[in-house]
Design a protein around this motif. Structure first.
Motif, PDB file in Angstrom:
ATOM      1  N   PHE A 111      -3.756 -37.617  23.661  1.00  0.00           N
ATOM      2  CA  PHE A 111      -4.977 -37.948  22.921  1.00  0.00           C
ATOM      3  C   PHE A 111      -5.165 -37.015  21.742  1.00  0.00           C
ATOM      4  O   PHE A 111      -5.510 -37.454  20.629  1.00  0.00           O
ATOM      5  N   GLN A 112      -4.972 -35.730  21.956  1.00  0.00           N
ATOM      6  CA  GLN A 112      -5.177 -34.763  20.871  1.00  0.00           C
ATOM      7  C   GLN A 112      -4.241 -35.030  19.694  1.00  0.00           C
ATOM      8  O   GLN A 112      -4.628 -34.845  18.533  1.00  0.00           O
ATOM      9  N   GLU A 113      -3.027 -35.496  19.984  1.00  0.00           N
ATOM     10  CA  GLU A 113      -2.070 -35.737  18.905  1.00  0.00           C
ATOM     11  C   GLU A 113      -2.285 -37.086  18.237  1.00  0.00           C
ATOM     12  O   GLU A 113      -2.011 -37.252  17.047  1.00  0.00           O
ATOM     13  N   LEU A 114      -2.767 -38.074  18.993  1.00  0.00           N
ATOM     14  CA  LEU A 114      -2.919 -39.422  18.448  1.00  0.00           C
ATOM     15  C   LEU A 114      -4.295 -39.682  17.855  1.00  0.00           C
ATOM     16  O   LEU A 114      -4.445 -40.541  16.988  1.00  0.00           O
ATOM     17  N   ALA A 115      -5.311 -38.961  18.317  1.00  0.00           N
ATOM     18  CA  ALA A 115      -6.678 -39.236  17.886  1.00  0.00           C
ATOM     19  C   ALA A 115      -6.859 -39.156  16.369  1.00  0.00           C
ATOM     20  O   ALA A 115      -7.488 -40.037  15.778  1.00  0.00           O
ATOM     21  N   PRO A 116      -6.332 -38.130  15.678  1.00  0.00           N
ATOM     22  CA  PRO A 116      -6.530 -38.091  14.222  1.00  0.00           C
ATOM     23  C   PRO A 116      -5.944 -39.311  13.508  1.00  0.00           C
ATOM     24  O   PRO A 116      -6.436 -39.706  12.448  1.00  0.00           O
TER      25      PRO A 116
ATOM     26  N   THR B 171     -17.012 -40.458   7.139  1.00  0.00           N
ATOM     27  CA  THR B 171     -16.958 -39.062   6.686  1.00  0.00           C
ATOM     28  C   THR B 171     -16.083 -38.247   7.628  1.00  0.00           C
ATOM     29  O   THR B 171     -15.770 -38.664   8.755  1.00  0.00           O
ATOM     30  N   LEU B 172     -15.713 -37.054   7.172  1.00  0.00           N
ATOM     31  CA  LEU B 172     -14.899 -36.162   7.999  1.00  0.00           C
ATOM     32  C   LEU B 172     -15.653 -35.759   9.259  1.00  0.00           C
ATOM     33  O   LEU B 172     -15.065 -35.645  10.346  1.00  0.00           O
ATOM     34  N   GLN B 173     -16.971 -35.545   9.136  1.00  0.00           N
ATOM     35  CA  GLN B 173     -17.768 -35.184  10.297  1.00  0.00           C
ATOM     36  C   GLN B 173     -17.741 -36.301  11.336  1.00  0.00           C
ATOM     37  O   GLN B 173     -17.663 -36.043  12.543  1.00  0.00           O
ATOM     38  N   ASP B 174     -17.795 -37.547  10.873  1.00  0.00           N
ATOM     39  CA  ASP B 174     -17.718 -38.671  11.797  1.00  0.00           C
ATOM     40  C   ASP B 174     -16.364 -38.704  12.511  1.00  0.00           C
ATOM     41  O   ASP B 174     -16.277 -39.045  13.699  1.00  0.00           O
ATOM     42  N   VAL B 175     -15.314 -38.369  11.790  1.00  0.00           N
ATOM     43  CA  VAL B 175     -13.984 -38.315  12.415  1.00  0.00           C
ATOM     44  C   VAL B 175     -13.972 -37.304  13.551  1.00  0.00           C
ATOM     45  O   VAL B 175     -13.515 -37.585  14.667  1.00  0.00           O
ATOM     46  N   TRP B 176     -14.505 -36.097  13.259  1.00  0.00           N
ATOM     47  CA  TRP B 176     -14.500 -35.062  14.289  1.00  0.00           C
ATOM     48  C   TRP B 176     -15.431 -35.416  15.446  1.00  0.00           C
ATOM     49  O   TRP B 176     -15.121 -35.117  16.606  1.00  0.00           O
ATOM     50  N   ASP B 177     -16.545 -36.058  15.152  1.00  0.00           N
ATOM     51  CA  ASP B 177     -17.428 -36.493  16.237  1.00  0.00           C
ATOM     52  C   ASP B 177     -16.711 -37.477  17.161  1.00  0.00           C
ATOM     53  O   ASP B 177     -16.831 -37.407  18.392  1.00  0.00           O
ATOM     54  N   ARG B 178     -15.961 -38.397  16.568  1.00  0.00           N
ATOM     55  CA  ARG B 178     -15.209 -39.348  17.382  1.00  0.00           C
ATOM     56  C   ARG B 178     -14.137 -38.638  18.216  1.00  0.00           C
ATOM     57  O   ARG B 178     -13.927 -38.964  19.379  1.00  0.00           O
ATOM     58  N   ILE B 179     -13.473 -37.695  17.591  1.00  0.00           N
ATOM     59  CA  ILE B 179     -12.405 -36.977  18.295  1.00  0.00           C
ATOM     60  C   ILE B 179     -12.981 -36.187  19.468  1.00  0.00           C
ATOM     61  O   ILE B 179     -12.433 -36.210  20.585  1.00  0.00           O
ATOM     62  N   TYR B 180     -14.089 -35.458  19.225  1.00  0.00           N
ATOM     63  CA  TYR B 180     -14.681 -34.667  20.306  1.00  0.00           C
ATOM     64  C   TYR B 180     -15.166 -35.569  21.443  1.00  0.00           C
ATOM     65  O   TYR B 180     -14.949 -35.275  22.622  1.00  0.00           O
ATOM     66  N   THR B 181     -15.811 -36.668  21.086  1.00  0.00           N
ATOM     67  CA  THR B 181     -16.292 -37.580  22.118  1.00  0.00           C
ATOM     68  C   THR B 181     -15.127 -38.205  22.873  1.00  0.00           C
ATOM     69  O   THR B 181     -15.140 -38.293  24.112  1.00  0.00           O
ATOM     70  N   GLY B 182     -14.114 -38.626  22.130  1.00  0.00           N
ATOM     71  CA  GLY B 182     -12.942 -39.220  22.779  1.00  0.00           C
ATOM     72  C   GLY B 182     -12.212 -38.240  23.665  1.00  0.00           C
ATOM     73  O   GLY B 182     -11.740 -38.596  24.754  1.00  0.00           O
TER      74      GLY B 182
ATOM     75  N   ASN C 258     -20.671 -33.290  31.362  1.00  0.00           N
ATOM     76  CA  ASN C 258     -20.449 -31.849  31.302  1.00  0.00           C
ATOM     77  C   ASN C 258     -19.606 -31.489  30.078  1.00  0.00           C
ATOM     78  O   ASN C 258     -19.930 -30.554  29.326  1.00  0.00           O
ATOM     79  N   ASN C 259     -18.521 -32.240  29.867  1.00  0.00           N
ATOM     80  CA  ASN C 259     -17.629 -31.955  28.737  1.00  0.00           C
ATOM     81  C   ASN C 259     -18.320 -32.121  27.393  1.00  0.00           C
ATOM     82  O   ASN C 259     -18.189 -31.284  26.501  1.00  0.00           O
ATOM     83  N   ILE C 260     -19.044 -33.216  27.237  1.00  0.00           N
ATOM     84  CA  ILE C 260     -19.616 -33.522  25.922  1.00  0.00           C
ATOM     85  C   ILE C 260     -20.691 -32.515  25.548  1.00  0.00           C
ATOM     86  O   ILE C 260     -20.816 -32.105  24.390  1.00  0.00           O
ATOM     87  N   VAL C 261     -21.469 -32.064  26.522  1.00  0.00           N
ATOM     88  CA  VAL C 261     -22.499 -31.072  26.228  1.00  0.00           C
ATOM     89  C   VAL C 261     -21.866 -29.723  25.901  1.00  0.00           C
ATOM     90  O   VAL C 261     -22.258 -29.052  24.924  1.00  0.00           O
ATOM     91  N   LEU C 262     -20.878 -29.295  26.691  1.00  0.00           N
ATOM     92  CA  LEU C 262     -20.242 -28.002  26.441  1.00  0.00           C
ATOM     93  C   LEU C 262     -19.498 -27.996  25.105  1.00  0.00           C
ATOM     94  O   LEU C 262     -19.495 -26.986  24.392  1.00  0.00           O
ATOM     95  N   LEU C 263     -18.849 -29.122  24.755  1.00  0.00           N
ATOM     96  CA  LEU C 263     -18.198 -29.202  23.450  1.00  0.00           C
ATOM     97  C   LEU C 263     -19.216 -29.103  22.313  1.00  0.00           C
ATOM     98  O   LEU C 263     -18.982 -28.425  21.310  1.00  0.00           O
ATOM     99  N   ALA C 264     -20.352 -29.786  22.489  1.00  0.00           N
ATOM    100  CA  ALA C 264     -21.388 -29.739  21.460  1.00  0.00           C
ATOM    101  C   ALA C 264     -21.940 -28.327  21.300  1.00  0.00           C
ATOM    102  O   ALA C 264     -22.141 -27.842  20.174  1.00  0.00           O
ATOM    103  N   VAL C 265     -22.169 -27.645  22.404  1.00  0.00           N
ATOM    104  CA  VAL C 265     -22.690 -26.279  22.347  1.00  0.00           C
ATOM    105  C   VAL C 265     -21.685 -25.362  21.673  1.00  0.00           C
ATOM    106  O   VAL C 265     -22.033 -24.505  20.835  1.00  0.00           O
ATOM    107  N   ARG C 266     -20.409 -25.540  22.023  1.00  0.00           N
ATOM    108  CA  ARG C 266     -19.377 -24.659  21.458  1.00  0.00           C
ATOM    109  C   ARG C 266     -19.233 -24.836  19.961  1.00  0.00           C
ATOM    110  O   ARG C 266     -19.052 -23.867  19.214  1.00  0.00           O
TER     111      ARG C 266
END
Length: 478
Positions: free
Chosen positions: A173-178, A186-197, A316-324
């Motif tokens: 996923f990390q290699e294919l998501a981008p 926008t770039l922020q939307d790309v990263w939001d999708r990647i983090y959520t995915g 749990n993952n989505i909240v911790l990623l957002a906080v980080r």
């Protein structure tokens, strides 16, 4: 090869018979899922972080998974021979299925075994806390207990197989998501999708990897799934294994904070939350399914446990990623306060409800066990066969009395008498539990096995009498 993946269809197998066909199907599904990820990466080039050059361990894993299918094909071509004896043919097929499942699973252990050899010191640091948690999981079984070897096997599955499978799928996923998610405005939307995915991908495949071990144990050692308590304990064992190997990874991956912080969060304040809590709830689903006769409700029980585990893990993952990544203002700027107070409180808010849920299920399961086992022991004592007597019930169903009794035997008569008594108690609980399964008409259980367990208890009583006699004779001065 049997492809029936229904959970213990009544009459489909004798009591205690392992079902290797479903186990092989689970191993094949994991292997094919990984190869599908590799195929997607080959069809559409992945991100430029590595170009087209895969990391060394990923290349080893791809080759190992592909080679495992070749080995399985050779095993079946060379091993399956026509035989006039149907029983021999059945045993051979079971052996081929078991070996094939092991071969398909083995590649997923490579990366985590490599990681352990790279960081043996970190693994040794994490062993005491993880071992203590495993001991707690074993001790909460106050009556009928799962064998230690099965707990350790599920722990090993979580650490090596589930950890390797989950990590491999996260890599894809990390290699294919981008590549697949880069069409956002926008770039922020790309990263939001990647983090959520990424949060969703990790939740699904890590929990599926752990649940695969529980399903394997369910099909191969169904007798040990006596109910919700055993499901919770086995699920917690898988989670502890996964948490152990993940701690080793993150303690040596500075991108996620210092090693001390990772140890504090994963092996101290969050040890019995996170993976342990999610997997315990998934295991409870298998324990409930063990006591349901109809196929559809069984599948619903297992699916509900797995869905709760995936949902809790994702949240749990989505909240911790957002906080980080956002560093919200409500987090204290003082590092000590943040680590010692704010972060543990965040874990408590995210994972605390799941810990409460599995503790409540454990409490309810133990209460149900007391009622069921006491009734069956009383009924067995009334048969007059001698396997369980009325005075023994008071000792067996009181953990404190049982501990006092076994300790007294150890002190007065030595280790041999102590071991003989413990084996007898285990067999008596097995007999009572089997009577309980039969009385409820739990799937896959037959009344005939009760007689075999009763005979085993009587043999152990005879052996205990011999051991006690020998101990007393040794105490008499010459």
């Amino acid at each position: 090869m049997s492809t029936d993946l229904s959970l213990d269809r009544p009459g489909s197998a004798r009591h205690g018979d392992p079902r290797f066909g479903p186990a092989l199907m689970i191993a094949a599904a994991m292997s094919l899922t990984y190869l599908l990820g590799a195929l997607v990466a080959w069809v559409k080039p992945f991100s430029a972080s590595h170009g087209m050059q895969l990391p060394g361990m990923t290349r080893v894993l791809i080759l190992s998974v592909a080679a495992s299918w070749v080995v399985v094909l050779v095993i079946w071509v060379a091993g399956l021979r026509p035989a006039s004896d149907p029983a021999s043919t059945g045993r051979l097929k079971h052996a081929l299925q078991a070996v094939s499942a092991a071969v398909l699973i083995l590649p997923f252990t490579v990366e985590d075994l490599h990681r352990l050899t790279q960081h043996p010191g970190t693994a040794l640091i994490c062993l005491p806390s993880t071992g203590f948690a495993l001991w707690i999981a074993y001790q909460v079984q106050r009556y009928h207990r799962i064998p230690v070897w099965l707990l350790l096997a599920l722990f090993g599955w979580g650490a090596l197989v589930a950890g390797g499978f989950g990590g491999a799928m996260n890599f894809w996923f990390q290699e294919l998501a981008p590549v697949y998610l880069q069409d956002a405005p926008t770039l922020q939307d790309v990263w939001d999708r990647i983090y959520t995915g990424l949060a969703l991908n990790a939740s699904i495949f890590e929990e599926l990897g752990k649940a695969a071990g529980l399903a394997m144990a369910y099909f191969l050692f169904r007798r040990q799934f006596s109910g919700i308590v055993s499901g919770l304990v086995l699920g917690a064992s898988v989670g502890l294994g996964f948490n152990f190997i993940e701690t080793v990874l993150y303690m040596n991956w500075t991108d996620w904070g210092t090693a001390g912080f990772q140890y504090w969060m994963r092996q101290s304040v969050g040890l019995m939350g996170g993976h342990v809590a999610f997997s315990a709830i998934a295991g409870a689903g298998f324990g409930v399914a063990r006591q349901i006769a109809e196929p559809l409700p069984r599948r619903i029980a297992v699916g509900s446990g797995l869905l709760a585990a995936v949902g809790g893990h994702f949240f749990n993952n989505i909240v911790l990623l957002a906080v980080r990544h956002t560093e919200p203002d409500w987090l204290p700027s003082n590092g000590v306060v943040n680590v010692l107070i704010a972060q543990p409180l965040l874990l408590l808010a995210l994972q605390g409800p799941f810990v409460v849920i599995y503790l409540l299920m454990l409490r309810g399961g133990l209460r149900t066990q007391v009622l069921g086992l006491t009734a069956e022991m009383t009924a067995e004592a009334q048969t007059g066969r001698g396997a369980i007597t009325a005075p023994e019930i008071d000792v067996l169903m009181s953990p404190s009395r049982r501990l006092w009794f076994t300790t007294t035997v150890l002190r007065r008569h030595g280790p041999a008498a102590y071991r003989a008594l413990n084996r007898l108690h285990v067999a008596q609980f097995d007999l009572a539990m089997q009577r309980w399964h039969a009385s409820r008409k739990d799937p896959g259980d037959q009344d005939a096995s009760v007689e075999a367990l009763r005979d085993q208890v009587l043999r152990l009583k005879g052996r205990q009498a011999v051991v006690l006699t020998e101990a007393r004779e040794a105490e008499v001065p010459a």
